[in-house]
Design a protein around this motif. Structure first.
Motif, mmCIF file in Angstrom:
data_model
loop_
_atom_site.group_PDB
_atom_site.id
_atom_site.type_symbol
_atom_site.label_atom_id
_atom_site.label_comp_id
_atom_site.label_asym_id
_atom_site.label_seq_id
_atom_site.Cartn_x
_atom_site.Cartn_y
_atom_site.Cartn_z
ATOM 1 N N PRO A 12 0.838 -1.195 0.000
ATOM 2 C CA PRO A 12 0.000 0.000 0.000
ATOM 3 C C PRO A 12 0.880 1.255 0.000
ATOM 4 N N TYR A 13 0.772 2.050 -1.023
ATOM 5 C CA TYR A 13 1.603 3.239 -1.171
ATOM 6 C C TYR A 13 0.724 4.416 -1.560
ATOM 7 N N TYR A 14 1.280 5.587 -1.455
ATOM 8 C CA TYR A 14 0.652 6.757 -2.051
ATOM 9 C C TYR A 14 1.735 7.571 -2.736
ATOM 10 N N GLU A 15 1.292 8.435 -3.606
ATOM 11 C CA GLU A 15 2.217 9.151 -4.480
ATOM 12 C C GLU A 15 1.955 10.647 -4.412
ATOM 13 N N THR A 16 3.029 11.410 -4.361
ATOM 14 C CA THR A 16 2.934 12.866 -4.465
ATOM 15 C C THR A 16 3.681 13.279 -5.723
ATOM 16 N N PRO A 17 3.051 14.076 -6.577
ATOM 17 C CA PRO A 17 3.723 14.459 -7.823
ATOM 18 C C PRO A 17 4.770 15.545 -7.568
ATOM 19 N N PRO A 18 5.823 15.568 -8.397
ATOM 20 C CA PRO A 18 6.794 16.662 -8.289
ATOM 21 C C PRO A 18 6.152 17.966 -8.768
ATOM 22 N N SER A 19 6.622 19.068 -8.222
ATOM 23 C CA SER A 19 6.053 20.352 -8.632
ATOM 24 C C SER A 19 6.544 20.723 -10.019
ATOM 25 N N ARG A 20 5.816 21.598 -10.638
ATOM 26 C CA ARG A 20 6.155 22.038 -11.984
ATOM 27 C C ARG A 20 7.493 22.774 -12.042
#
Length: 120
Positions: free
Chosen positions: A29-37
């Motif tokens: 079970p994981y979650y993901e945070t996107p890199p900023s622009r």
């Protein structure tokens, strides 16, 4: 406490997709945070549980080793076929583009060093 498994800055989409599939296949079970622009935040894959983090890190280590070997093999095959190479390869295949890039590099280095050269 969350555990950061992997930074997503400069990670190609195919690699991120493969990692998502790997974690899901092994039911991590994981979650993901996107890199900023603008490159301020790094983004990444995260897990909450200590045991899951250790398991996920072992999976990622094995995956990264296999990916490195595959990418190295692909590069060597392309190099053997004459499809890629270093500086001299680029100079022989695309001389104008290579020389333009070299001139641009020299201009940037010169402009960067100009204040220090004028001090002396």
């Amino acid at each position: 406490m969350p555990h950061h498994l992997m930074n997503l800055r400069f990670v190609p989409d195919d690699e991120a997709d493969e990692i998502r599939a790997l974690l899901e296949a092994h039911e991590v079970p994981y979650y993901e945070t996107p890199p900023s622009r603008w490159g301020i935040s790094m983004g990444g894959f995260w897990v909450h549980d200590d045991d899951q983090a250790a398991r996920a890190r072992a999976l990622l280590e094995d995956y990264q080793r296999q990916r490195f070997e595959n990418q190295r093999r692909t590069y060597e095959e392309r190099r053997a076929r004459g499809e890629t190479g270093g500086f001299w390869f680029m100079l022989s295949r695309k001389p104008l583009r290579t020389l333009a890039a070299c001139i641009a590099i020299l201009v940037i280095v010169g402009l960067s060093l100009l204040p220090f050269i004028r001090l002396g």
